[in-house]
Motif scaffolding. Structure first.
Motif, PDB file in Angstrom:
ATOM      1  N   PRO A 166      18.428  13.331  37.594  1.00 38.88           N
ATOM      2  CA  PRO A 166      17.545  12.341  36.971  1.00 38.88           C
ATOM      3  C   PRO A 166      16.204  13.049  36.766  1.00 38.88           C
ATOM      4  O   PRO A 166      15.936  14.059  37.428  1.00 38.88           O
ATOM      5  CB  PRO A 166      17.386  11.260  38.046  1.00 38.88           C
ATOM      6  N   ILE A 167      15.370  12.547  35.881  1.00 34.09           N
ATOM      7  CA  ILE A 167      14.030  13.132  35.811  1.00 34.09           C
ATOM      8  C   ILE A 167      13.138  12.309  36.731  1.00 34.09           C
ATOM      9  O   ILE A 167      13.227  11.086  36.791  1.00 34.09           O
ATOM     10  CB  ILE A 167      13.513  13.223  34.369  1.00 34.09           C
ATOM     11  N   TYR A 210      10.000  10.550  38.661  1.00 33.27           N
ATOM     12  CA  TYR A 210       8.709   9.913  38.385  1.00 33.27           C
ATOM     13  C   TYR A 210       7.609  10.760  39.001  1.00 33.27           C
ATOM     14  O   TYR A 210       7.739  11.200  40.153  1.00 33.27           O
ATOM     15  CB  TYR A 210       8.641   8.536  39.045  1.00 33.27           C
ATOM     16  N   HIS A 242      10.005  14.182  47.882  1.00 30.52           N
ATOM     17  CA  HIS A 242      10.512  14.083  49.255  1.00 30.52           C
ATOM     18  C   HIS A 242      11.988  14.471  49.290  1.00 30.52           C
ATOM     19  O   HIS A 242      12.551  14.861  48.254  1.00 30.52           O
ATOM     20  CB  HIS A 242      10.262  12.697  49.840  1.00 30.52           C
ATOM     21  N   ASP A 293       9.731  12.414  34.623  1.00 25.31           N
ATOM     22  CA  ASP A 293       9.645  11.153  33.890  1.00 25.31           C
ATOM     23  C   ASP A 293       8.182  10.715  33.988  1.00 25.31           C
ATOM     24  O   ASP A 293       7.730  10.311  35.045  1.00 25.31           O
ATOM     25  CB  ASP A 293      10.579  10.161  34.605  1.00 25.31           C
ATOM     26  N   GLY A 337      21.027   8.887  41.959  1.00 26.78           N
ATOM     27  CA  GLY A 337      21.095   8.068  43.163  1.00 26.78           C
ATOM     28  C   GLY A 337      21.656   6.699  42.822  1.00 26.78           C
ATOM     29  O   GLY A 337      21.575   6.250  41.679  1.00 26.78           O
ATOM     30  N   ASP A 354      20.604   3.844  43.307  1.00 22.63           N
ATOM     31  CA  ASP A 354      19.607   2.878  42.841  1.00 22.63           C
ATOM     32  C   ASP A 354      19.433   2.891  41.337  1.00 22.63           C
ATOM     33  O   ASP A 354      18.942   1.922  40.761  1.00 22.63           O
ATOM     34  CB  ASP A 354      18.251   3.145  43.522  1.00 22.63           C
ATOM     35  N   TRP A 406      21.772   6.937  49.809  1.00 14.66           N
ATOM     36  CA  TRP A 406      20.373   7.074  50.181  1.00 14.66           C
ATOM     37  C   TRP A 406      20.201   7.649  51.567  1.00 14.66           C
ATOM     38  O   TRP A 406      20.966   7.328  52.475  1.00 14.66           O
ATOM     39  CB  TRP A 406      19.698   5.696  50.112  1.00 14.66           C
ATOM     40  N   TRP A 407      19.155   8.438  51.734  1.00 14.95           N
ATOM     41  CA  TRP A 407      18.761   8.911  53.055  1.00 14.95           C
ATOM     42  C   TRP A 407      17.802   7.899  53.677  1.00 14.95           C
ATOM     43  O   TRP A 407      16.864   7.457  53.013  1.00 14.95           O
ATOM     44  CB  TRP A 407      18.022  10.251  52.953  1.00 14.95           C
ATOM     45  N   MET A 437      12.875   5.341  53.683  1.00 14.78           N
ATOM     46  CA  MET A 437      11.759   6.277  53.645  1.00 14.78           C
ATOM     47  C   MET A 437      10.683   5.710  52.735  1.00 14.78           C
ATOM     48  O   MET A 437      10.974   5.333  51.618  1.00 14.78           O
ATOM     49  CB  MET A 437      12.267   7.594  53.053  1.00 14.78           C
TER      50      MET A 437
HETATM   51  N1  MSP Z   1      12.522   8.366  36.848  1.00 13.30           N
HETATM   52  C1  MSP Z   1      13.704   7.716  37.321  1.00 13.30           C
HETATM   53  C2  MSP Z   1      14.938   8.401  36.807  1.00 13.30           C
HETATM   54  C3  MSP Z   1      15.050   8.527  35.342  1.00 13.30           C
HETATM   55  S1  MSP Z   1      16.489   9.386  34.856  1.00 13.30           S
HETATM   56  C4  MSP Z   1      16.568   9.207  33.196  1.00 13.30           C
HETATM   57  C5  MSP Z   1      13.707   7.724  38.849  1.00 13.30           C
HETATM   58  N2  MSP Z   1      12.959   8.630  39.450  1.00 13.30           N
HETATM   59  S2  MSP Z   1      12.731   8.757  41.024  1.00 13.30           S
HETATM   60  O1  MSP Z   1      11.822   9.854  41.179  1.00 13.30           O
HETATM   61  O2  MSP Z   1      12.322   7.519  41.557  1.00 13.30           O
HETATM   62  O3  MSP Z   1      14.110   9.047  41.681  1.00 13.30           O
HETATM   63  C6  MSP Z   1      14.829  10.170  41.334  1.00 13.30           C
HETATM   64  C7  MSP Z   1      16.051  10.368  42.199  1.00 13.30           C
HETATM   65  O4  MSP Z   1      15.692  10.487  43.579  1.00 13.30           O
HETATM   66  C8  MSP Z   1      17.040   9.224  42.111  1.00 13.30           C
HETATM   67  O5  MSP Z   1      18.346   9.760  41.917  1.00 13.30           O
HETATM   68  C9  MSP Z   1      16.946   8.564  43.461  1.00 13.30           C
HETATM   69  O6  MSP Z   1      18.156   7.996  43.847  1.00 13.30           O
HETATM   70  C10 MSP Z   1      16.593   9.744  44.350  1.00 13.30           C
HETATM   71  N3  MSP Z   1      16.016   9.268  45.601  1.00 13.30           N
HETATM   72  C11 MSP Z   1      14.791   8.732  45.805  1.00 13.30           C
HETATM   73  N4  MSP Z   1      14.701   8.352  47.112  1.00 13.30           N
HETATM   74  C12 MSP Z   1      15.866   8.606  47.757  1.00 13.30           C
HETATM   75  C13 MSP Z   1      16.304   8.581  49.087  1.00 13.30           C
HETATM   76  N5  MSP Z   1      15.585   8.078  50.060  1.00 13.30           N
HETATM   77  N6  MSP Z   1      17.538   9.108  49.365  1.00 13.30           N
HETATM   78  C14 MSP Z   1      18.295   9.717  48.412  1.00 13.30           C
HETATM   79  N7  MSP Z   1      17.884   9.774  47.167  1.00 13.30           N
HETATM   80  C15 MSP Z   1      16.796   9.024  46.737  1.00 13.30           C
HETATM   81  O7  MSP Z   1      14.401   6.922  39.428  1.00 13.30           O
END
Ligand code: MSP
Length: 503
Positions: free
Chosen positions: A8-9, A11, A17, A48, A254, A256, A285-286, A293
């Motif tokens: 995913p890209i 944010y 983390h 993103d 993920g 979510d 998820w962790w 987290m």
């Molecule tokens: N920007 C969107 C994705 C757009 S894709 C076209 C986004 N970004 S994010 O930064 O919030 O999350 C990116 C990835 O990190 C997701 O796959 C999300 O599931 C993963 N994780 C964020 N927190 C997490 C945990 N605590 N555990 C495992 N992965 C999690 O969503």
């Protein structure tokens, strides 16, 4: 074969983390695995950068969104370097090439009659960048626990409801589209429960791709963001990389954000007559000591801290090993230390260290002379490696990383038992030919273990393969057979500890 894989890209509202690191490492492991199988791989990651959440984060820092995103996207680029990701490209949604792709997709959807102007009145969560229906809220909050606000504004809508049947038909024809299966069922049920048209523009803030037909609106951040998977390949151009790599072989995400990838994205693509990705894999998820987290709880684990404390490849290994891919898992440093010591330091590391140190001292610092063909046909620990490799391969292609690692650890465990049974140190005095065979069997097993672990721990395994004198050209899966067996009499360098015990 060509293979296209994406993360995913991320944010850019926040520091990276381990959740981010997890998705990225899983993709990198898959990308490296596919390259070792001989595929041409395109591995994409990025940031993103539009939307209200990022705009607010910039505001809180007193920065304009462009300089803020320039800064934070750099920390995500450094995360890629820190984790030794082998990505071929890094896309930022504020780049011109991306905005061009977004506008082209937008115009296509408009031209095909799937976008219309209306009014949105409903709930929105800035944290999730998601619209919610009244019936989805729990105690006045989003199901994710995020706060929601009431939004009433003119908005463009995408006719998602028109795709309900088409999506269901597509899922039915493509039973492997979403992994794991339990998540696939959730998606199907969600679609069956009825799709309403999706608001795809916002007009109460400015930070996004402006809609040419109506500059008071910016494109909804998810429509914008999802397009990165094709804009990075040059869309709207459909030659070169797009022709070569689209449709994507897998988007790893993920759980979510599965809905966006498994429902909205396929619907947008169908509407624009673009092929759909082949697979979406959703990981769990962790949590930290059982809790989510989050910055407010102050329990965010930074990947940098782990790499500094435990080592880079050890961190990559642990993330892929600790939980079954797809399930949730709990992170603790204590557990990380226990696992790394038992599986890397004591098992695999010690296997190499004790064998190589013994050969330095007692076997002329070279690969012992044996009849390779004969040994391969007699010794189960050699001829059964073929089955182990097959089991590893089938786990890897079905995203069962932890199980693939199980297979490798099992090879190492068996070989450690073999050493204790055969006692090469005793054979040295009584039967050097037998000792040579034993040492050879061990070295050949170390060669298999090292090559199979390259996707997870590329640097450490390069060192390991150097130590057993395997040439750089013979470190891929095509070399996992008798024809590339380790060469007798190759000189072996003084061994160095690769996985030190963590105190
Ligand atoms: N920007 C969107 C994705 C757009 S894709 C076209 C986004 N970004 S994010 O930064 O919030 O999350 C990116 C990835 O990190 C997701 O796959 C999300 O599931 C993963 N994780 C964020 N927190 C997490 C945990 N605590 N555990 C495992 N992965 C999690 O969503």
């Amino acid at each position: 074969m060509n293979f296209y894989i994406t993360t995913p890209i991320y944010y850019v509202n926040d520091q990276p983390h381990i959740g981010h690191a997890y998705t990225s490492v899983a993709c990198d492991v898959t990308a490296r695995f596919m390259r070792l199988k001989g595929n041409e791989v395109y591995f994409l990651t990025g940031t993103d950068e539009h939307g209200q959440k990022v705009e607010k984060a910039a505001e809180n820092k007193g920065l304009n969104p462009q300089s803020f995103t320039d800064e934070v996207s750099e920390t995500f680029k450094s995360l890629s370097n820190l984790l030794n990701l082998s990505n071929n490209d890094f896309i930022r949604t504020t780049e011109e090439r991306h905005k061009k792709g977004v506008l082209a997709l937008w115009n296509k959807l408009l031209e095909k009659g799937y976008i219309y102007l209306g009014n949105y009145a409903g709930w929105y969560s800035v944290r999730d960048e998601t619209f919610y229906l009244e019936k989805d809220l729990i105690d006045g909050k989003a199901p994710t626990g995020a706060p929601v606000e009431w939004v009433e504004e003119p908005s463009y809508f995408f006719a998602l409801s028109k795709f309900q049947d088409k999506l269901l038909e597509f899922y039915e024809k493509n039973p492997g589209f979403i992994y794991p299966e339990s998540r696939f069922n959730e998606v199907i049920n969600f679609v069956k429960s009825g799709l309403t048209d999706l608001s795809v523009s916002r007009n109460s803030f400015k930070w996004g791709v402006q809609i040419p037909q109506n500059p008071d609106h910016v494109i909804y951040v998810w429509l914008d963001a999802l397009t990165n998977y094709i804009s990075a390949l040059g869309y709207p151009e459909t030659k070169d990389n797009f022709a070569k790599f689209w449709p994507a072989d897998v988007h790893i995400v993920g759980k979510d954000i599965l809905r966006f990838h498994a429902i909205y994205w396929p619907a947008f693509l169908m509407a624009a007559d673009i092929e759909l990705p082949k697979k979406i894999v959703a990981h769990g998820w962790w949590t930290i000591n059982g809790e989510k987290m989050s910055k407010s709880l102050g329990n965010v684990v930074s990947p940098k801290e782990l790499v500094e404390q435990f080592g880079l490849d050890q961190t990559r290994y642990f993330l892929m090993r600790e939980v079954t891919f797809g399930a949730d898992g709990n992170f603790s440093k204590e557990q990380m230390q226990i696992r790394l010591n038992s599986e890397l330091a004591n098992n695999i590391g010690n296997l190499a260290q004790r064998t190589l140190a013994f050969i330095q001292k007692n076997a002329d610092a070279q690969v012992p002379q044996v009849n390779i063909n004969e040994l391969y046909s007699q010794e189960e620990l050699l001829f059964s490696l073929e089955n182990k490799v097959a089991e590893y391969m089938s786990s890897m292609v079905s995203y069962k990383f932890s199980h693939a690692l199980d297979v490798v650890i099992d090879i190492s465990t068996k070989i450690n038992v073999y050493i204790n049974e055969k006692e090469p140190w005793a054979l040295r005095k009584t039967d050097t030919e037998a000792m040579n065979k034993v040492l050879y069997v061990i070295l050949e097993n170390i060669r298999y273990i090292s090559i199979l672990l390259i996707p997870f721990m590329p640097e450490a395994m390069d060192k390991m393969l150097d130590q057993i004198s395997v040439s750089l050209e013979e470190r891929s899966f095509a070399n996992l057979n008798k024809n590339f067996a380790i060469k007798s009499q190759a000189a072996l360098p003084e061994p160095k500890v690769i996985f030190p015990r963590i105190q």
